[in-house]
Design an enzyme around this catalytic site. Sequence first.
Site, mmCIF file in Angstrom:
data_model
loop_
_atom_site.group_PDB
_atom_site.id
_atom_site.type_symbol
_atom_site.label_atom_id
_atom_site.label_comp_id
_atom_site.label_asym_id
_atom_site.label_seq_id
_atom_site.Cartn_x
_atom_site.Cartn_y
_atom_site.Cartn_z
ATOM 1 N N GLU A 134 -17.232 -4.172 25.264
ATOM 2 C CA GLU A 134 -16.416 -5.389 25.381
ATOM 3 C C GLU A 134 -15.257 -5.410 24.385
ATOM 4 O O GLU A 134 -14.122 -5.755 24.750
ATOM 5 C CB GLU A 134 -17.288 -6.638 25.182
ATOM 6 C CG GLU A 134 -18.315 -6.853 26.267
ATOM 7 C CD GLU A 134 -19.643 -6.162 25.989
ATOM 8 O OE1 GLU A 134 -20.594 -6.356 26.778
ATOM 9 O OE2 GLU A 134 -19.723 -5.435 24.962
ATOM 10 N N SER A 162 -21.221 -9.011 38.835
ATOM 11 C CA SER A 162 -21.399 -10.368 38.308
ATOM 12 C C SER A 162 -20.066 -11.057 38.041
ATOM 13 O O SER A 162 -19.940 -12.273 38.207
ATOM 14 C CB SER A 162 -22.212 -10.323 37.012
ATOM 15 O OG SER A 162 -23.515 -9.829 37.241
ATOM 16 N N ASP A 191 -31.661 -16.107 31.852
ATOM 17 C CA ASP A 191 -31.409 -15.102 30.812
ATOM 18 C C ASP A 191 -31.517 -15.678 29.410
ATOM 19 O O ASP A 191 -31.640 -14.945 28.434
ATOM 20 C CB ASP A 191 -30.025 -14.458 31.004
ATOM 21 C CG ASP A 191 -30.065 -13.320 32.008
ATOM 22 O OD1 ASP A 191 -31.174 -12.901 32.386
ATOM 23 O OD2 ASP A 191 -28.988 -12.848 32.406
ATOM 24 N N HIS A 226 -4.547 3.763 -3.162
ATOM 25 C CA HIS A 226 -4.556 3.067 -1.874
ATOM 26 C C HIS A 226 -3.627 1.866 -1.873
ATOM 27 O O HIS A 226 -2.920 1.601 -0.899
ATOM 28 C CB HIS A 226 -5.983 2.610 -1.531
ATOM 29 C CG HIS A 226 -6.053 1.698 -0.339
ATOM 30 N ND1 HIS A 226 -6.146 2.162 0.953
ATOM 31 C CD2 HIS A 226 -6.031 0.335 -0.247
ATOM 32 C CE1 HIS A 226 -6.181 1.141 1.792
ATOM 33 N NE2 HIS A 226 -6.113 0.021 1.090
ATOM 34 N N PRO A 249 -6.046 -4.872 11.097
ATOM 35 C CA PRO A 249 -7.497 -4.827 11.268
ATOM 36 C C PRO A 249 -7.889 -3.427 11.762
ATOM 37 O O PRO A 249 -7.528 -3.028 12.869
ATOM 38 C CB PRO A 249 -7.755 -5.897 12.336
ATOM 39 C CG PRO A 249 -6.564 -6.805 12.261
ATOM 40 C CD PRO A 249 -5.419 -5.907 11.928
ATOM 41 N N LEU A 250 -8.580 -2.695 10.940
ATOM 42 C CA LEU A 250 -8.769 -1.268 11.204
ATOM 43 C C LEU A 250 -9.557 -1.041 12.496
ATOM 44 O O LEU A 250 -10.476 -1.772 12.837
ATOM 45 C CB LEU A 250 -9.460 -0.604 10.020
ATOM 46 C CG LEU A 250 -8.632 -0.624 8.734
ATOM 47 C CD1 LEU A 250 -9.422 -0.031 7.565
ATOM 48 C CD2 LEU A 250 -7.312 0.109 8.897
ATOM 49 N N HIS A 254 -2.087 -0.777 7.012
ATOM 50 C CA HIS A 254 -1.703 -1.093 5.634
ATOM 51 C C HIS A 254 -0.597 -0.159 5.143
ATOM 52 O O HIS A 254 0.158 -0.506 4.243
ATOM 53 C CB HIS A 254 -2.919 -1.012 4.705
ATOM 54 C CG HIS A 254 -3.659 0.287 4.797
ATOM 55 N ND1 HIS A 254 -4.653 0.507 5.731
ATOM 56 C CD2 HIS A 254 -3.556 1.431 4.085
ATOM 57 C CE1 HIS A 254 -5.130 1.728 5.583
ATOM 58 N NE2 HIS A 254 -4.475 2.316 4.592
ATOM 59 N N HIS A 301 0.858 -1.185 0.000
ATOM 60 C CA HIS A 301 0.000 0.000 0.000
ATOM 61 C C HIS A 301 0.898 1.241 0.000
ATOM 62 O O HIS A 301 1.474 1.594 1.022
ATOM 63 C CB HIS A 301 -0.920 0.008 1.218
ATOM 64 C CG HIS A 301 -1.828 -1.188 1.281
ATOM 65 N ND1 HIS A 301 -1.396 -2.412 1.762
ATOM 66 C CD2 HIS A 301 -3.126 -1.353 0.915
ATOM 67 C CE1 HIS A 301 -2.398 -3.282 1.692
ATOM 68 N NE2 HIS A 301 -3.458 -2.663 1.189
ATOM 69 N N HIS A 315 -27.784 -15.289 25.990
ATOM 70 C CA HIS A 315 -26.694 -15.061 26.928
ATOM 71 C C HIS A 315 -25.970 -16.353 27.322
ATOM 72 O O HIS A 315 -25.055 -16.306 28.144
ATOM 73 C CB HIS A 315 -27.219 -14.375 28.193
ATOM 74 C CG HIS A 315 -27.509 -12.922 28.015
ATOM 75 N ND1 HIS A 315 -28.317 -12.438 27.017
ATOM 76 C CD2 HIS A 315 -27.059 -11.832 28.691
ATOM 77 C CE1 HIS A 315 -28.384 -11.117 27.093
ATOM 78 N NE2 HIS A 315 -27.624 -10.724 28.103
#
Length: 655
Positions: A408, A381, A466, A271, A130-131, A80, A40, A470
């Site tokens: 997450e 939890s 749940d 690119h 991985p963007l 890249h 690139h 879940h």
Amino acid sequence: MSNTAKATSNEPMPQLDLSLMANAIRVLALDAVKKANSGHTGMPMGMADIAAVLYSKFFKFDPQNPHWPDRDRLIVSNGHGSMLLYALNYLTGYNKMTLEEIKNFRQLHAKTPGHPEVDVSCGIETTTGPLGQGISNAVGFALAERILNARHGDGQVNHYTYVFLGDGCLMEGISHETCSLAGHLKLNKLIAFYDDNNVTIDGKIDLTFSDNTVKRFEAYGWHVLSIDGHDHTAIEQAVIQAQSSSAPTLICCKTKIGFGCPTLESQPKAHGAITDDAEIAGVRKNLNWPYAPFEIPDQILSMWRHVGAQGNKAYQAWVSKGGKDEPISLSGLDTITADLKKSFSADKPKKATRVVSGECLEKLVAAFPAMVGGSADLTGSNNTKVKASKVIEAKNYGGNYINYGVREHGMAAIMNGMALHGGIIPYAGTFLQFADYSRPAIRLGALMKQRVIHVMTHDSIGLGEDGPTHQPVEHLAALRAIPNCYVYRPCDGVETAECWELALKRTNAPAIMALSRQNVPSMCSDRVENMSAKGAYVLRDSKGEPAVTIFATGSEVHLAIEAAEQLGQGTRVVSVPCLDLLWEQDGEYIQSLICNKSIKIAVEAGVRQGWDSLIGPHGIFIGMHSFGDSAPAEKLYAHFGITAQAIVEAVKTRI
């Protein structure tokens, strides 16, 4: 100056020509991509001016001491464009980033892979590609810097985290999670350069992206500037303003992808790999660069090498103030683990493994300041917060616990960045089901060999009411499929203490602590040896050669024991707290557990995938064959046939 020559910090800095220095980056990227016929080219050509100003005017680093803890970090999130980073690190004099490595771009075993892969000795701080992952790691770097600064003071820890990122990083959802948190925590040592070049692979940016990025980041609480990304004075002034901000800064830089190309400048085709001979010749003409491929004139190389050498003064000043790289100490961990095992063995608590994990953390967090915990809005939890935990807040970074919110994926990537920064062992909790959100960052943590501990509770249908949304079913198998990722599923307090010890001691891989919501009986007696370190071991042996061997993990181990008691003395039970560790044992040990002549059964409240390596394709599997359902845990276990009686009946069909 030869390509291997070094400048010293004592030599006077030559007059810098930032345009020539930027062009050196451009042509090295052009030549390397041409030679590889792959890569690139456009991003390095477009962001070269920003890199030249940043490194020559602001960046605190010392190529001769690349592991200096108080160095600034550059994270190239738009990975890249890796040749920009490789060119910078060759030009500034990193010993291991040679011209030969540049010429071997994208070749087997080169230090110049297609996307950056962490190698601090070469100036590569993290693995990107991985963007969105790089900007998210950067939040972790910046947060780690503030935490350690609060502990050790400006004299020891006081540096910036800089990020290069593109529109693809901003489109990825993870950038919202992490940039929102960075603004909330006011991480003002984080400065990001947005390569606003109006181009995507498929066409102009307006095909897919019409966000008002300035307002978006202002809404996060960031300081936002907009400049011409090829104006050296504007770039310099923007960094000066960013360094005086009380918030993280996004510098939106209008750039031209493929800068200098006669036909491809600012075009989508820039690119990728620019390899056309006429186009390359046109670039050299437009940049007034009459030199052969990979040739950097002495005058220009000298400029760059002096920029690299100047950082040694700052490094020596840091050392003179008592600065040193202190490795994380886990002294006393063996004793803590032994004490926990004795306590659990004596008390025999009937508790969920998430609860006994919390009891382990009570001891561990108090003993080891490097441990920085957190949760994705599930603290109560996950049992990740203990008496010794102190919450980190904006402008109050002296704690050791992060409220990540419902983020997450971002949480996992931030933890990668904290681990990469050094000085911190990050751990944080969510439900195992939400490993689906975290997985891309968990995978990169494994690829980068980072000690990050993911506490994942509610690990089966045992979470109950749940319901199937879940209830993780395929997740244990999916996580075990990641190379260099260790999935621990302990059966009780003793195994949980052992698994925490293993996760902490393994410095080159992430760990998944898969823990139950429901209570389970204590199964293990006290022992000196960490039996979980073998991955699997005989918990209840048969008299003589086993007629039946039951392999079980976590909350299903007690079912295996109950079944064995009904089946009689010819039944062996093997607890398997970590399949990944089992496969690292020698063949003789593994074979001693399997016992080919016995009936083999695996019991786990997940899918079968992965178990046939132990029990064979015709072995009996007691587990899940579908998604779960909504009901109390004990009713679900009965409904799906994961019971001691089901094990007994399955064996009887084979006898």
